[in-house]
Scaffold this motif. Structure first.
Motif, short mmCIF file in Angstrom:
data_model
loop_
_atom_site.label_atom_id
_atom_site.label_comp_id
_atom_site.label_asym_id
_atom_site.label_seq_id
_atom_site.Cartn_x
_atom_site.Cartn_y
_atom_site.Cartn_z
N LYS A 164 3.73 7.33 0.09
CA LYS A 164 3.81 6.63 -1.19
C LYS A 164 4.35 5.21 -1.01
CE LYS A 164 5.17 7.52 -5.90
NZ LYS A 164 5.88 8.42 -6.80
N GLN A 165 5.30 5.06 -0.09
CA GLN A 165 5.85 3.74 0.17
C GLN A 165 4.77 2.80 0.70
OE1 GLN A 165 8.87 2.46 -0.44
NE2 GLN A 165 8.25 0.52 0.45
N LEU A 166 3.96 3.29 1.63
CA LEU A 166 2.97 2.43 2.27
C LEU A 166 1.70 2.29 1.45
CD1 LEU A 166 2.55 0.73 4.80
CD2 LEU A 166 1.56 2.70 5.91
N PHE A 167 1.21 3.37 0.87
CA PHE A 167 -0.09 3.31 0.18
C PHE A 167 0.00 3.59 -1.32
CE2 PHE A 167 -1.27 4.03 4.62
CZ PHE A 167 -2.12 2.97 4.79
N GLY A 168 1.19 3.73 -1.85
CA GLY A 168 1.37 3.87 -3.30
C GLY A 168 0.89 5.20 -3.87
N GLU A 169 0.75 5.20 -5.19
CA GLU A 169 0.36 6.41 -5.92
C GLU A 169 -1.02 6.91 -5.47
OE1 GLU A 169 1.94 7.99 -8.49
OE2 GLU A 169 3.58 6.61 -8.94
N VAL A 170 -1.92 5.97 -5.18
CA VAL A 170 -3.27 6.33 -4.77
C VAL A 170 -3.24 7.10 -3.45
CG1 VAL A 170 -5.51 5.38 -4.07
CG2 VAL A 170 -4.30 4.40 -5.99
#
Lengths: 107, 157
Positions: free
Chosen positions: A33-39
């Protein structure tokens, strides 16, 4: 081949603490989630097996998302406030191939 | 030579709830605030990777308080990340009421965007004119809606 990729990982911690499968999965999802977010975090990542003594586990992820998960594991630096690193031991698109390969062969 | 392609996104920023008398008040629209709002939304939806990929060349080029139209510039490729988060922006830091962002047009040059806005504003002006009676009000509206001085200055610079 299969639609999934399987990854054998080992968690290396600087301080010995109890690691539960739930917390491990939470930590992996947080790093994605930190690197690529919600997606990035919306993809199914499964922890198939986990040994809390050796801190080794098998992850299953759709092949299209494999590179993203691997990148997030590499960049993950903390487990519950303790410095950590994920060692990726083996990856394969077939679960059976993780059972044994030429690297495990003893003469 | 390799050319760096840009994409210019024309957006319309509308308040979520208009007043009781259905008169929409103009609100202060700042480049910096819109820039921050988009970047924080990209951080939430696409993470560090998303922010890092849009950051080069990302700029809010033009903002108009009265027409609530803004032009956002970003590089070709990561513009897909920007366009995917724009409809998800629901509020700006200094506003109490919520907003929603409408993507009107995506163009490759600022001139194309300008032509689009011009026709869009003229259409809007004609729509509003139907409700107005006096000539003075019409002129006032025309000045507010069809004021392209700032954008023309940016084009010539």
């Amino acid at each position: 081949m299969s639609n999934y990729c399987y990854i054998v990982i080992q968690l290396i911690l600087t301080k010995a603490v109890e690691v539960t499968p739930v917390y491990l999965k939470k930590n992996i999802l947080e790093s994605v989630k930190q690197l690529f977010g919600e997606v990035g975090a919306s993809v199914n990542i499964d922890l198939l097996k986990f040994n809390s003594q050796t801190l080794e586990g098998i992850l299953r992820v759709p092949s299209c998302h494999f590179i993203k998960l691997r990148a997030s594991l590499v960049l993950s630096g903390y487990y519950e406030g303790i410095q950590c690193t994920y060692l990726i031991k083996k990856t394969s698109s077939l679960l059976l191939a993780l059972q044994g390969d030429s690297r495990d062969y003893k003469h | 030579m390799v050319r760096l392609k840009n994409r210019y996104i024309v957006v319309e920023i509308n308040p979520q709830f208009s007043n009781r008398d259905n008169k929409i008040q103009p609100f202060r629209l700042q480049d910096k605030v819109l820039n921050q709002a988009i970047q924080s939304e990209v951080q939430l939806i696409h993470g560090d990777f998303g922010v890092a990929s849009i950051r080069s060349g990302f700029q809010v080029k033009y903002c108009n308080d009265l027409t609530r139209i803004a032009i956002i510039r970003c590089t070709h490729g990561p513009h897909k990340l920007v366009t995917s988060v724009l409809p998800l922006i629901t509020n700006l830091p200094y506003l109490t009421a919520g907003i929603f962002v409408n993507i009107l047009y995506t163009g490759a040059t600022l001139k194309q965007c300008f032509n689009f806005i011009k026709t869009h504003q003229e259409r809007k002006y004609n729509e509003f004119c139907a409700c107005l009676k006096s000539e003075e009000e019409k002129n006032e509206l025309r000045n507010a809606v069809l004021n392209f001085e700032t954008i023309l200055n940016k084009l010539t610079n």
